[in-house]
Each structure stands twice: as structure tokens, then as C-alpha cells.
Write a protein that holds these residues in place. Structure first.
Motif, PDB file in Angstrom:
ATOM      1  N   ASP A 183       0.854  -1.187   0.000  1.00 32.33           N
ATOM      2  CA  ASP A 183       0.000   0.000   0.000  1.00 32.33           C
ATOM      3  C   ASP A 183       0.889   1.235   0.000  1.00 32.33           C
ATOM      4  O   ASP A 183       1.897   1.301   0.708  1.00 32.33           O
ATOM      5  CB  ASP A 183      -0.887  -0.002   1.245  1.00 32.33           C
ATOM      6  N   GLU A 184       0.497   2.207  -0.822  1.00 30.78           N
ATOM      7  CA  GLU A 184       1.291   3.437  -0.864  1.00 30.78           C
ATOM      8  C   GLU A 184       0.652   4.549  -0.030  1.00 30.78           C
ATOM      9  O   GLU A 184       1.187   5.651   0.035  1.00 30.78           O
ATOM     10  CB  GLU A 184       1.483   3.899  -2.319  1.00 30.78           C
ATOM     11  N   TYR A 185      -0.505   4.274   0.601  1.00 25.60           N
ATOM     12  CA  TYR A 185      -1.129   5.323   1.410  1.00 25.60           C
ATOM     13  C   TYR A 185      -0.519   5.341   2.797  1.00 25.60           C
ATOM     14  O   TYR A 185       0.224   4.431   3.183  1.00 25.60           O
ATOM     15  CB  TYR A 185      -2.647   5.188   1.450  1.00 25.60           C
ATOM     16  N   PRO A 200       8.536  -3.713  -4.081  1.00 23.23           N
ATOM     17  CA  PRO A 200       9.304  -2.838  -4.982  1.00 23.23           C
ATOM     18  C   PRO A 200       8.843  -1.386  -4.975  1.00 23.23           C
ATOM     19  O   PRO A 200       9.558  -0.528  -5.482  1.00 23.23           O
ATOM     20  CB  PRO A 200       9.063  -3.474  -6.359  1.00 23.23           C
ATOM     21  N   ASN A 201       7.649  -1.093  -4.419  1.00 23.85           N
ATOM     22  CA  ASN A 201       7.084   0.243  -4.605  1.00 23.85           C
ATOM     23  C   ASN A 201       7.121   1.113  -3.353  1.00 23.85           C
ATOM     24  O   ASN A 201       6.515   2.182  -3.345  1.00 23.85           O
ATOM     25  CB  ASN A 201       5.632   0.152  -5.127  1.00 23.85           C
ATOM     26  N   ILE A 202       7.794   0.671  -2.292  1.00 22.34           N
ATOM     27  CA  ILE A 202       8.032   1.559  -1.150  1.00 22.34           C
ATOM     28  C   ILE A 202       9.470   1.359  -0.695  1.00 22.34           C
ATOM     29  O   ILE A 202      10.056   0.290  -0.891  1.00 22.34           O
ATOM     30  CB  ILE A 202       7.060   1.308   0.034  1.00 22.34           C
ATOM     31  N   ASN A 239       0.797   9.928  -6.819  1.00 23.06           N
ATOM     32  CA  ASN A 239      -0.385   9.095  -6.630  1.00 23.06           C
ATOM     33  C   ASN A 239      -0.356   7.878  -7.547  1.00 23.06           C
ATOM     34  O   ASN A 239       0.331   7.872  -8.563  1.00 23.06           O
ATOM     35  CB  ASN A 239      -1.673   9.898  -6.850  1.00 23.06           C
ATOM     36  N   CYS A 240      -1.122   6.858  -7.125  1.00 25.43           N
ATOM     37  CA  CYS A 240      -1.064   5.536  -7.776  1.00 25.43           C
ATOM     38  C   CYS A 240      -2.265   4.759  -7.257  1.00 25.43           C
ATOM     39  O   CYS A 240      -2.770   5.036  -6.166  1.00 25.43           O
ATOM     40  CB  CYS A 240       0.241   4.851  -7.385  1.00 25.43           C
ATOM     41  N   LEU A 241      -2.721   3.760  -7.998  1.00 22.77           N
ATOM     42  CA  LEU A 241      -3.834   2.928  -7.537  1.00 22.77           C
ATOM     43  C   LEU A 241      -3.527   2.263  -6.204  1.00 22.77           C
ATOM     44  O   LEU A 241      -4.432   1.946  -5.437  1.00 22.77           O
ATOM     45  CB  LEU A 241      -4.165   1.868  -8.597  1.00 22.77           C
ATOM     46  N   MET A 242      -2.244   2.079  -5.901  1.00 24.68           N
ATOM     47  CA  MET A 242      -1.898   1.461  -4.629  1.00 24.68           C
ATOM     48  C   MET A 242      -1.982   2.471  -3.482  1.00 24.68           C
ATOM     49  O   MET A 242      -1.775   2.126  -2.316  1.00 24.68           O
ATOM     50  CB  MET A 242      -0.502   0.815  -4.684  1.00 24.68           C
ATOM     51  N   ARG A 243      -2.304   3.768  -3.839  1.00 27.15           N
ATOM     52  CA  ARG A 243      -2.497   4.795  -2.807  1.00 27.15           C
ATOM     53  C   ARG A 243      -3.951   5.242  -2.772  1.00 27.15           C
ATOM     54  O   ARG A 243      -4.532   5.357  -1.692  1.00 27.15           O
ATOM     55  CB  ARG A 243      -1.579   5.991  -3.090  1.00 27.15           C
ATOM     56  N   LEU A 249      -2.100   2.732 -12.060  1.00 24.48           N
ATOM     57  CA  LEU A 249      -0.921   2.175 -11.399  1.00 24.48           C
ATOM     58  C   LEU A 249       0.310   2.921 -11.896  1.00 24.48           C
ATOM     59  O   LEU A 249       0.453   3.171 -13.099  1.00 24.48           O
ATOM     60  CB  LEU A 249      -0.765   0.686 -11.723  1.00 24.48           C
ATOM     61  N   CYS A 250       1.208   3.299 -10.965  1.00 27.19           N
ATOM     62  CA  CYS A 250       2.451   3.938 -11.404  1.00 27.19           C
ATOM     63  C   CYS A 250       3.313   2.912 -12.127  1.00 27.19           C
ATOM     64  O   CYS A 250       3.100   1.705 -12.023  1.00 27.19           O
ATOM     65  CB  CYS A 250       3.186   4.574 -10.232  1.00 27.19           C
ATOM     66  N   ARG A 251       4.323   3.395 -12.869  1.00 22.74           N
ATOM     67  CA  ARG A 251       5.139   2.492 -13.679  1.00 22.74           C
ATOM     68  C   ARG A 251       5.936   1.493 -12.828  1.00 22.74           C
ATOM     69  O   ARG A 251       6.206   0.386 -13.257  1.00 22.74           O
ATOM     70  CB  ARG A 251       6.096   3.294 -14.566  1.00 22.74           C
ATOM     71  N   VAL A 252       6.297   1.909 -11.617  1.00 20.75           N
ATOM     72  CA  VAL A 252       7.040   0.991 -10.747  1.00 20.75           C
ATOM     73  C   VAL A 252       6.142  -0.183 -10.366  1.00 20.75           C
ATOM     74  O   VAL A 252       6.562  -1.342 -10.381  1.00 20.75           O
ATOM     75  CB  VAL A 252       7.564   1.730  -9.499  1.00 20.75           C
ATOM     76  N   CYS A 253       4.886   0.119 -10.052  1.00 19.83           N
ATOM     77  CA  CYS A 253       3.934  -0.946  -9.729  1.00 19.83           C
ATOM     78  C   CYS A 253       3.630  -1.802 -10.955  1.00 19.83           C
ATOM     79  O   CYS A 253       3.570  -3.031 -10.878  1.00 19.83           O
ATOM     80  CB  CYS A 253       2.652  -0.350  -9.168  1.00 19.83           C
ATOM     81  N   GLN A 254       3.462  -1.150 -12.093  1.00 21.44           N
ATOM     82  CA  GLN A 254       3.180  -1.903 -13.324  1.00 21.44           C
ATOM     83  C   GLN A 254       4.314  -2.868 -13.640  1.00 21.44           C
ATOM     84  O   GLN A 254       4.092  -4.012 -14.055  1.00 21.44           O
ATOM     85  CB  GLN A 254       2.995  -0.933 -14.499  1.00 21.44           C
TER      86      GLN A 254
HETATM   87 ZN    ZN Z   1       2.534   2.543  -7.383  1.00 21.06          ZN
END
Ligand code: ZN
Length: 628
Positions: A183-185, A200-202, A239-243, A249-254
Motif C-alpha cells: 500500500d502506498e497510502y 518494490p514500490n516503497i 499518486n497511484c492505484l496502490m495509494r 498504477l504507477c510504472r514501478v507498480c506496473q
Molecule cells: Zn505505485
């Protein structure tokens, strides 16, 4: 009457739980071994709501495959549903007043783990068993819950309610379960103090080093506030769907979703030839082909290799191997398809590459064809230094005459493999063999003093150096087993060098070459056993008496004096030394470029030196002819 109703209700619940689960493949792009297989279950849908479940699945999938990266890689997924009717609709709401408890297939509940909007299932074993009814599953399962109260959660299962934000919630939860994303929130005021997170995304790095290859792309940098903490953790994009729901979705998440999908999917769907081994006869041309489903928009690169050499200009899905342009014998043809998707920038595991290999045996039916169909040995239980007689039969099955060749013998500890580093047991030269002819050969050789006390294998190899062109170069060998036994307590001297017989009668050495005369004295006391290797150019008889019963088998001459005068120098390395704990001493003889040398054979022999008696044992001689 009341009891009657209760009974009827129980019977209904029982009937419902016994209802067969319905397994449906709702999206099929290919075989389960080539695709990522998603499995979707439903909870809190009664039997009459199966159509609602089907509609929810359809709504979710339609939305999911419009989101990146799922839209790009849509053909990589199969989707299966397993529907089990629940006895009652909805999910448990234990935190409401009054609390709500319903009887459902997987016991979905809100307030899971004390988080009000965490909607998760409690009966995971039934859910896993139901998921296993699907044609395939990758171990991560989606669950749709038939309840209007907002909620979702993810671990092994990605769980979402089916209200208005269902598709966003479920796509977010799938980011956890399929994409292994965090989760990015964040929650205000909380500070992270733990180790670097695995996701990978935090990251704990304020500069976002973890995704440095993405910096500057679509607003990716490092933003503080992620993984439930306002401070101490950074996310890739504002911002990103994980937030937040409604975000892409950000590119890192993708990137991680794409890599996990590709690590499961096998993009090469078929190959021809279908078998891993291919036999090709000259002068035929062999065709190799494959099919794949990497999207054209990802600009896949196709690479063909023969024996590890990239075939320049060969970038199609078909490749032709001309059997007249490669040597006879085995070759490896390998194709690699490299997905160049712009969604992946860091791929150390090369999950975006996939290869397929064939082993190609090239033969020429017009040539000679040598092989050794059988070999006998006169002894199986052997002592070190034993003389054995090996009798191989060599056949030329081919239509052409075979010219001169050799049959060579190696001692190996492998039944299936030998190398030129193994102990060499000599060779037989054969003048030639007519087409269709066979010959029974006989080779007598002395096994080394260093023979280990274990099962060993004598390999006979015909035409090792390939002077005869054969239609098949992969069947030129046979092996026989021997069993090493404890040997006599003698002092032996032998050569330990590749392609050199331990007791060679005809070994010769050119200027600059080296050989390793090796002392084997298994019964000598190694703590005090010195050895000395002596040299002669005048033969082994009558020899030199060193004491009672000790006849050194060499005649002392000028070469003996040169050897003794230069012990342990550049020519006579370790000619004087101490035996190791196994009673072995290895020397090195190096023939210098300009030594005035005799033309006939020379000999080495060793003597052991004791503390009370000067000479305690002598060895056999070994012969060496020096070449100018
Ligand atoms: Zn993300």
C-alpha cells in the motif's frame, strides 16, 4: 410448526452446501501451462444470485483489462470462476450494532483484524479447495463478496465487496496479491523505523534509489508517505492505484505486475520439431519454428543461436540449419524471444526473455561409421599395478572405408563420461577397417599404483581425435567396470599426466614439455619418508645395488650425476621430497629448450630414504624418450 420450519431451514442449508461448485473458464487465451491463470470465487451469493456473481466478474474483468499493464498483457491471462452458492447473502458485520452474521461459503467478514474496511474470508481452506477445482491456479485467488458495504483486503486472496467501487478495490487488491505490491497510502503522524521493505514500490531511501531507472518518467521520483507511514517511507509517484482508488498504477507498480506475470507465463506456445532431440542427415536442411504471443507493440526481438553463436540476420520465427555447414555430431540450436516492453526496465532474472533449445545430431549416411559394440576385460577385481587385458570389438557399419585410426583407453570413476584428464591406459593403432568389417582387438596394460579402492570404469574410445569422418560421431565409446582392491605394499613410480600412460614404454617429451613422475608408497611412514628420484640414460640393467636386497633398476651415469646435482631445480622439480600423508610424492620434470640430450630412452626410478637405514625401498623404472 416452528420446529418444522427450523428443520426445513437446516435441510435447505445442507442442500445448499452440497450444491456442486460450478467451474467456468470465462477468459481463455491459451493452455494453462502457457498463461497466468486467475481464479475468481464468490462469497455471499445465494444460488439464485449466480447471475449477479457472473455479472460482477464480467464488470471487474472488463475494467481490469482496460487498465495498464493488464491491457497490454491481456493475452497472458486465463480467467476461471468457481461458484459455490452460499446459504445466505452478504458478509458478516461484527462491528455493527447489532452485529450481523450470515452463513456464507467462505465466511467473509468485515472488520477483519480489527480494521473496519478490511473484508476478508475466514474459511480459507474451503476457498483453496474450491480454487483448486479450476483448470489451473497460480496460488493467488480473487474473491468477490456480495455485500454493498465498502471493503476489501488482500493476502493469498484478493477480496473485494461488489458495490460501486468494486472494480477499483479489486484491482488494488490484485496489486497486492498478484503484483506483490505494498500500500502506498499513509496514516498521519506515523513514522516508519523498520528495515527496507521487500516490496518494490516503497522504500526507506529518500531518493527512491530502488526505482532509479524510472526517475523522471511520468512524474516518478520519491514522495514521502507510504506503507501506512507519513514519515520514513517513500513511494514512487505522488499518486497511484496502490495509494488511491481511481488512479492509474504507477510504472514501478506496473513493472512488478508485468514481471510476475511473465515469470509465470510461457510465451513460446509451440515449437517444431516438437521433440528436444533432432536427427539430421547430410545434406538435408532442417527447419526450426516456434509460435509466441508477445504483443507486437512490445517490439520483441528474436535471436537464433547455433552452439552459442548468434546467427546474424536471423530474426524470424523460422530458422533453417544447413547440415552441410556444421560439423558432424551434436549441435545446439536455441531460439530466444526478448520482450522489449517499455513497462520493464530492470530485469536481472531475464523474466522477459524466453528460450527454447534443440539438440541436433548431424550425421552423414555416406561416411564410415565406427563404434565399439562390445569389450571384455580379463579381470574385474584388480589390484594397483595389475596387468589387465582389454578386448574391444570395433565395427565399421558405414558404407565407406575407414582409414587409419586409434582405439584409446581411459580409467575414469564415471560409467558414462571420460576426459583426457583421466588416467590414460594407452592405445592400439588400427590400419583401417573396410565397410561392414569388424575386428577384435587386444590391449594389455598395467593399471596405475595409484588405483583407488573403489568401482572404476575403463573406457575404450575409437577415433577420439576424429581422423575418420563418420556418419555418427556420438557413439564411439564403451565402458567396462573394474573394482579396485587393496594393493601390495610396494614402492611404485608412475607418470601422472594427461594422455600419458603411467608406465609408458614409448612416451616422449619435446623441449619445454613437462611430465610428473609420481611416487606411490602407501605403506611408507609418511612422517619420515623422504623420496629421491634418480635418472639414467644408460638403461635399467644390471642396475645399482644400494644394500642387501635393494637393487635400484638404473645404471648410474652422467645423467644421474646431472639429476643429483640439480635436485629440485627448474628441471628436476621436487625430485627430492617428503611423501604426503597418503604416501604420495609428485615431482615435475621440465625439459629445457637447449639441453644436450641422449637420443635413446632414459629412465627414472625412485628410492625411499630412512632415518636409521639410508635406503629403505626402491621402485620400478619408468621410461621417457627425450625429443631434441
Ligand atoms: Zn505505485
Amino acid at each position: 410448526m416452528r420446529a418444522h420450519y427450523l428443520l426445513a431451514g437446516a435441510a435447505l442449508a445442507l442442500a445448499s452446501s452440497l450444491t456442486a461448485q460450478t467451474v467456468t473458464t470465462v477468459l481463455s487465451n491459451g493452455t494453462t501451462d502457457t498463461r497466468y491463470d486467475m481464479v475468481i470465487l464468490g462469497d455471499g451469493y445465494v444460488a439464485s444470485e449466480q447471475a449477479t456473481f457472473n455479472a460482477d466478474v464480467n464488470t471487474f474483468l472488463t475494467a481490469l483489462f482496460q487498465k495498464s499493464p493488464y491491457n497490454i498483457f491481456a493475452s497472458y491471462y486465463n480467467v476461471h470462476t468457481v461458484f459455490r452458492a452460499s446459504a445466505q447473502s452478504g458478509a458478516d458485520r461484527p462491528d455493527e450494532t447489532p452485529p450481523v452474521f450470515v452463513n456464507t461459503a467462505y465466511e467473509a467478514t468485515y472488520n477483519y483484524g480489527g480494521v473496519d474496511r478490511c473484508l476478508y474470508i475466514q474459511n480459507t481452506s474451503i476457498a483453496l479447495a474450491d480454487a483448486a477445482l479450476a483448470p489451473a491456479t497460480e496460488g493467488r485467488v480473487i474473491v468477490m463478496v456480495n455485500d454493498t458495504r465498502y471493503g476489501g483486503c488482500a493476502a493469498t486472496f484478493a477480496v473485494s465487496y461488489n458495490g460501486s467501487q468494486m472494480t477499483e478495490v479489486q484491482a488494488h487488491e490484485l496489486g497486492h496479491s498478484l503484483g506483490q505490491l505494498a500500500d502506498e497510502y499513509d496514516y498521519a503522524g506515523q513514522t516508519y523505523t523498520g528495515p527496507e521493505p521487500s516490496q518494490p514500490n516503497i522504500t526507506t531511501s529518500p531518493t527512491g534509489q530502488k526505482w532509479n531507472l524510472w526517475h523522471g518518467t511520468q512524474g516518478i521520483s520519491a514522495f514521502q508517505g507510504a506503507g501506512y507511514n507519513q514519515f520514513g517511507l517513500w513511494r514512487p509517484r505522488s499518486n497511484c492505484l496502490m495509494r488511491s482508488l481511481g488512479q492509474a498504477l504507477c510504472r514501478v507498480c506496473q513493472e512488478n505486475i508485468v514481471k510476475i506475470t511473465n515469470s509465470v507465463a510461457n510465451v513460446i506456445t509451440w515449437t517444431t520439431p516438437a521433440t528436444a532431440s533432432v536427427a539430421v542427415q547430410r545434406p538435408n536442411v532442417q527447419q526450426f519454428s516456434f509460435a509466441h504471443f508477445v504483443p507486437a507493440g512490445n517490439n520483441p526481438i528474436i535471436e537464433w543461436e547455433v552452439d552459442g553463436n548468434v546467427q546474424l540476420g536471423q530474426t524470424a520465427t523460422t530458422f533453417f540449419l544447413n547440415s552441410t555447414q556444421v560439423t558432424l555430431g551434436n549441435h545446439t540450436v536455441k531460439v530466444t524471444i526478448k520482450d522489449q516492453s517499455d513497462r520493464v526496465r530492470l530485469d536481472p532474472q531475464l523474466v522477459m526473455h524466453e528460450s527454447h533449445s534443440w539438440v541436433v545430431s548431424v550425421s552423414d549416411p555416406s561416411l564410415a561409421q565406427l563404434r565399439i559394440p562390445s569389450m571384455t576385460n580379463n579381470l574385474v577385481l584388480v589390484n594397483p599395478g595389475t596387468t589387465v587385458t582389454l578386448s574391444p570389438t570395433v565395427v565399421n557399419d558405414g558404407p565407406a572405408v575407414a582409414g587409419a585410426f586409434a582405439v584409446e583407453f581411459f580409467l575414469s570413476n564415471s560409467p558414462s563420461a571420460w576426459t583426457t584428464q583421466d588416467t590414460y591406459l594407452g592405445k592400439i593403432d588400427v590400419a583401417g577397417l573396410n565397410n561392414g568389417q569388424q575386428v577384435l582387438l587386444q590391449h594389455t596394460t598395467q593399471l596405475p599404483w595409484s588405483l583407488p579402492l573403489q568401482i572404476m570404469y575403463i573406457h575404450a574410445v575409437v577415433d577420439r581425435i576424429n581422423v575418420v569422418a563418420e556418419s555418427n560421431e556420438t557413439d564411439n565409446e564403451i565402458a567396462r567396470v573394474i573394482l579396485g582392491q587393496a594393493g601390495p605394499c610396494n614402492t611404485g613410480l608412475e607418470f601422472q599426466d594427461p594422455l600419458t600412460e603411467p608406465f609408458a614404454g614409448s612416451i616422449s617429451l619435446a623441449a619445454g614439455g613437462t611430465l610428473h613422475p609420481t611416487v606411490i608408497a602407501p605403506c611408507a611412514n609418511p612422517t619420515s619418508a623422504l623420496y629421491l628420484i634418480a635418472w639414467t640414460g644408460s638403461g635399467t640393467a644390471p642396475g645399482t645395488t644400494l644394500g642387501p636386497g635393494l637393487l635400484l633398476p638404473l645404471n648410474v651415469d652422467a645423467l644421474t650425476q646431472i639429476g643429483l646435482g640439480n635436485l629440485n631445480g627448474p628441471i628436476f622439480g621436487s625430485f627430492l621430497g617428503v611423501l604426503n600423508a597418503q604416501g604420495v610424492g609428485q615431482a615435475q620434470f621440465t625439459l629445457p629448450p637447449s639441453l644436450a640430450i641422449p637420443t635413446g630412452p632414459t629412465h627414472f626410478a625412485t628410492v625411499l630414504l630412512g632415518s636409521t637405514t639410508l635406503f629403505t625401498a626402491v621402485s620400478n623404472p619408468i621410461q621417457l624418450t627425450l625429443l631434441p
